[in-house]
Design a protein around this motif. Structure first.
Motif, PDB file in Angstrom:
ATOM      1  N   HIS A   1      48.223  52.181  43.798  1.00  0.00           N
ATOM      2  CA  HIS A   1      49.007  52.026  44.879  1.00  0.00           C
ATOM      3  C   HIS A   1      48.287  51.885  46.203  1.00  0.00           C
ATOM      4  CE1 HIS A   1      52.793  54.095  42.818  1.00  0.00           C
ATOM      5  NE2 HIS A   1      51.622  54.036  41.896  1.00  0.00           N
ATOM      6  N   GLY A   2      47.234  51.926  46.155  1.00  0.00           N
ATOM      7  CA  GLY A   2      46.241  51.597  47.269  1.00  0.00           C
ATOM      8  C   GLY A   2      45.257  50.327  46.934  1.00  0.00           C
ATOM      9  N   ASN A   3      43.932  50.566  47.414  1.00  0.00           N
ATOM     10  CA  ASN A   3      43.374  49.316  47.275  1.00  0.00           C
ATOM     11  C   ASN A   3      42.278  49.486  45.984  1.00  0.00           C
ATOM     12  OD1 ASN A   3      43.926  48.464  49.777  1.00  0.00           O
ATOM     13  ND2 ASN A   3      42.404  49.775  50.652  1.00  0.00           N
TER      14      ASN A   3
ATOM     15  N   ALA B   1      38.674  44.089  37.129  1.00  0.00           N
ATOM     16  CA  ALA B   1      39.080  43.334  35.910  1.00  0.00           C
ATOM     17  C   ALA B   1      38.081  42.322  35.516  1.00  0.00           C
ATOM     18  CB  ALA B   1      40.520  42.376  36.607  1.00  0.00           C
ATOM     19  N   PHE B   2      36.830  42.686  35.523  1.00  0.00           N
ATOM     20  CA  PHE B   2      35.814  41.744  35.073  1.00  0.00           C
ATOM     21  C   PHE B   2      35.985  41.744  33.604  1.00  0.00           C
ATOM     22  CE2 PHE B   2      31.170  41.913  33.266  1.00  0.00           C
ATOM     23  CZ  PHE B   2      30.897  40.481  33.540  1.00  0.00           C
ATOM     24  N   MET B   3      36.028  40.527  33.062  1.00  0.00           N
ATOM     25  CA  MET B   3      36.167  40.221  31.638  1.00  0.00           C
ATOM     26  C   MET B   3      37.366  40.714  31.236  1.00  0.00           C
ATOM     27  SD  MET B   3      32.216  39.917  30.311  1.00  0.00           S
ATOM     28  CE  MET B   3      32.605  39.299  28.798  1.00  0.00           C
ATOM     29  N   ALA B   4      38.418  40.707  31.820  1.00  0.00           N
ATOM     30  CA  ALA B   4      39.568  41.465  31.513  1.00  0.00           C
ATOM     31  C   ALA B   4      40.415  40.794  30.523  1.00  0.00           C
ATOM     32  CB  ALA B   4      40.615  41.702  32.813  1.00  0.00           C
ATOM     33  N   GLN B   5      40.628  41.061  29.273  1.00  0.00           N
ATOM     34  CA  GLN B   5      41.150  40.182  28.280  1.00  0.00           C
ATOM     35  C   GLN B   5      42.716  40.364  28.304  1.00  0.00           C
ATOM     36  OE1 GLN B   5      38.325  42.045  25.143  1.00  0.00           O
ATOM     37  NE2 GLN B   5      37.355  42.025  26.999  1.00  0.00           N
ATOM     38  N   LYS B   6      43.487  41.533  28.253  1.00  0.00           N
ATOM     39  CA  LYS B   6      44.679  41.619  28.170  1.00  0.00           C
ATOM     40  C   LYS B   6      45.245  42.684  28.956  1.00  0.00           C
ATOM     41  CE  LYS B   6      48.006  41.844  23.978  1.00  0.00           C
ATOM     42  NZ  LYS B   6      47.915  42.411  22.750  1.00  0.00           N
ATOM     43  N   GLY B   7      46.652  42.710  29.158  1.00  0.00           N
ATOM     44  CA  GLY B   7      47.220  43.788  29.829  1.00  0.00           C
ATOM     45  C   GLY B   7      47.553  43.534  31.421  1.00  0.00           C
ATOM     46  N   ASN B   8      48.074  44.171  32.316  1.00  0.00           N
ATOM     47  CA  ASN B   8      48.185  43.884  33.647  1.00  0.00           C
ATOM     48  C   ASN B   8      47.866  44.974  34.894  1.00  0.00           C
ATOM     49  OD1 ASN B   8      50.926  41.936  33.167  1.00  0.00           O
ATOM     50  ND2 ASN B   8      51.423  43.722  31.878  1.00  0.00           N
ATOM     51  N   LEU B   9      47.136  44.233  35.525  1.00  0.00           N
ATOM     52  CA  LEU B   9      46.544  45.135  36.681  1.00  0.00           C
ATOM     53  C   LEU B   9      47.410  44.628  38.076  1.00  0.00           C
ATOM     54  CD1 LEU B   9      44.634  46.995  38.202  1.00  0.00           C
ATOM     55  CD2 LEU B   9      42.938  44.852  38.529  1.00  0.00           C
ATOM     56  N   VAL B  10      48.041  45.818  38.573  1.00  0.00           N
ATOM     57  CA  VAL B  10      48.860  45.506  39.793  1.00  0.00           C
ATOM     58  C   VAL B  10      48.231  46.396  40.926  1.00  0.00           C
ATOM     59  CG1 VAL B  10      51.331  46.005  40.751  1.00  0.00           C
ATOM     60  CG2 VAL B  10      50.971  45.633  38.216  1.00  0.00           C
ATOM     61  N   VAL B  11      48.154  45.872  42.068  1.00  0.00           N
ATOM     62  CA  VAL B  11      47.555  46.328  43.217  1.00  0.00           C
ATOM     63  C   VAL B  11      48.412  46.283  44.437  1.00  0.00           C
ATOM     64  CG1 VAL B  11      45.333  46.411  44.584  1.00  0.00           C
ATOM     65  CG2 VAL B  11      45.183  45.773  42.123  1.00  0.00           C
ATOM     66  N   LEU B  12      48.813  47.185  44.978  1.00  0.00           N
ATOM     67  CA  LEU B  12      49.601  47.512  46.120  1.00  0.00           C
ATOM     68  C   LEU B  12      48.937  47.173  47.278  1.00  0.00           C
ATOM     69  CD1 LEU B  12      51.627  48.643  43.870  1.00  0.00           C
ATOM     70  CD2 LEU B  12      52.675  49.697  45.820  1.00  0.00           C
TER      71      LEU B  12
END
Lengths: 296, 228
Positions: free
Chosen positions: B131-133, B139-150
């Motif tokens: 929800h923050g920063n 996400a270094f070498m991120a392979q799968k999935g979702n990263l959501v940053v507000l």
């Protein structure tokens, strides 16, 4: 891995409890550094007088007539307080260089000096080191402590943190510097010498030399990001406060807490668990490559 | 039924043994942990449905390897929270320290405050909502999935990324190697809307930008042979 703790009081009523609070924080960080422990505590200053903290392997012999010998050599009385392997001499400001040379000639190790700073450090578990020096009973305005897991130099008293390389200045460090030999040579060319083989002492000397050249504490700490290579979370104590800086990669942990009464630093939140009002404190992680400092 | 475990009376191993046994028994009970005092490895290795609420801040590796359990930290979490999570939900009311959700295979890591450096490093299917920063090298070498940053993202977001999707509402200080901004298509808005809803986040999918792999590092480029 090492543990760092720091506490800066905003209000005077907590001053008698400083040593007690710092001791609990230090002991909690034993898992991070069981080799040696040390603390720099900033207590009461007396106008015109400087405290010199010295250490000896053989305190009974070394400290027996020390005050008389120094008083005689300086031609005026000095005060000596023996605390286990350490002793604090209080001398007139204008006789510090002379007194320091005298103490070193007698085979004593100078831990540091300053108007208000005293340094106590020894090999051993933080609990035992704190008990030897009676850290719990010490009061003051602020202090920093360190529990060491040795990497860059041997487990000795002189390799323990904090390192002091100028009056009332000291440094504790979690990490390891990779360009300390090069920096040691660079500093030596400028006439700045270190006493040990330790990497952190070079970091401390770097900061002190920058301040001596006219940099502010903030500028000197900022310089570490550019001029020192390696991993570091540094906490730097000065007569009026303390500063914090982490290298840009920031893999060495750091957490801070602030209330109306104090600013606290630790390698881990665990060290804050017993601080008064911690439940309501603002707790945050200092940003990488960012200088923070608090001064009174 | 809610059971309270007080860590002034029980040590870490006793608490984790109780939680792990309850999870294995598929008990689906609720536990409240009081006085965590920043302990390490709290509520880790839970291998079944269980509700765990931790009343305070935790140290290293809280909720590691979580499977099916729902874990809430009513404080901040130290480094490596929900590391290698397989499924379930981990919610942090405060901030999370470095490498939150690292190598996670599944489940939801919901961080109400900020996450620091290396958030979602090498993520392999986990969904992370911050929800923050977030800090640098996330996400270094991120392979799968979702990263959501507000909030905002730090330096080198998504460096050497594979197929994870990154959604950032605020600014991105810099993108890492082979990470680029990508078109937000209807299916992405749909995924994002579902994640925001699940995480109770007050934001609209249209406010976000999507980042992902340029796929230039997937294959060796003969023109770069001289660089090795």
């Amino acid at each position: 891995m090492c543990g760092i703790v720091g506490l800066f009081l905003k209000k005077d009523d907590l001053r008698p409890r400083l040593g007690d609070m710092l001791t609990d924080m230090l002991i909690t960080m034993t898992d991070r550094g069981p080799d040696s422990a040390g603390i720099a505590i900033y207590g009461d200053a007396e106008a015109g007088r400087t405290k010199i903290t010295v250490q000896s392997e053989d305190p009974a012999r070394a400290f027996a007539d020390l005050d008389a010998a120094v008083s005689e050599a300086l031609g005026q009385p000095v005060t000596l307080t023996v605390v286990d392997t350490h002793a604090v001499l209080i001398v007139p400001d204008d006789r510090v260089a002379e007194a320091t040379a005298l103490l070193e000639d007698r085979g004593l190790r100078v831990m540091g000096s300053g108007a208000s700073m005293e340094i106590y450090k020894e090999v051993g578990l933080p609990r035992d080191v704190a008990a030897r020096f009676g850290l719990r009973q010490m009061g003051g305005s602020h202090g920093i402590g360190h529990t060491r897991m040795a990497t860059e130099s041997a487990v000795t008293t002189m390799g323990a943190h904090p390192f002091s390389t100028a009056p009332d200045q000291c440094l504790v460090h979690n990490g390891s510097l990779s360009n300390h030999n090069q920096m040691r040579r660079r500093l030596a060319k400028k006439g700045v010498f270190t006493r040990s083989e330790n990497d952190t002492e070079v970091g401390a000397a770097y900061i002190s030399s920058r301040i001596a050249e006219g940099a502010s504490l903030g500028e000197a700490l900022d310089g570490t990001i550019r001029d020192l290579d390696g991993f570091f979370t540094f906490v730097m104590g000065t007569r009026t406060g303390f500063g914090v800086v982490r290298d840009p990669i920031a893999c060495k942990p750091a957490v801070m807490a602030e209330t109306d009464d104090y600013v606290a630093f630790a390698s881990e939140y665990r060290a804050f668990a017993d601080l008064p009002g911690i439940e309501a404190a603002r707790v945050w992680e200092p940003e990488p490559a960012t200088v923070y400092f608090w001064e009174r | 039924m809610t059971t309270t475990l007080d860590m002034t009376a029980l040590d870490l191993r006793q608490v984790n043994t109780r939680l792990q046994a309850a999870a294995r028994a598929q008990a689906n009970e609720d536990y409240v942990i009081t006085n965590p005092r920043g302990s390490h490895a709290m509520a880790c290795g839970l291998d079944g449905p269980l509700g765990v609420t931790i009343k305070g801040s935790t140290g290293y590796y809280c909720a590691g390897m979580n499977k099916e359990a729902t874990i809430t930290v009513e404080g901040s979490a130290g480094p490596g929270v929900a590391e290698n999570m397989m499924s379930g939900t981990v919610t942090i009311h405060g901030d999370a320290s470095q490498y939150a959700g690292a190598t996670g295979h599944g489940g939801l890591l919901n961080i109400k405050g900020n996450a620091s450096s290396r958030c979602g490093i090498s993520m392999k299917g986990i969904d992370i909502v911050v929800h923050g920063n977030i800090g640098h090298m996330s996400a270094f070498m991120a392979q799968k999935g979702n990263l959501v940053v507000l909030g905002d993202a730090g330096d080198a977001l998504g460096d050497s990324i594979y197929e994870a999707r990154l959604f950032v509402r605020g600014s991105v200080k810099s993108l890492g190697a082979d990470c680029i901004e990508k078109e937000m298509r209807p299916e992405h808005l749909e995924t994002l809307a579902a994640l925001l809803d699940k995480a109770g986040a007050d934001a609209r999918p249209e406010e976000f930008r999507r980042y992902g792999s340029a796929r230039k590092l997937y294959n060796f480029n003969i023109d770069h042979a001289d660089e090795y």
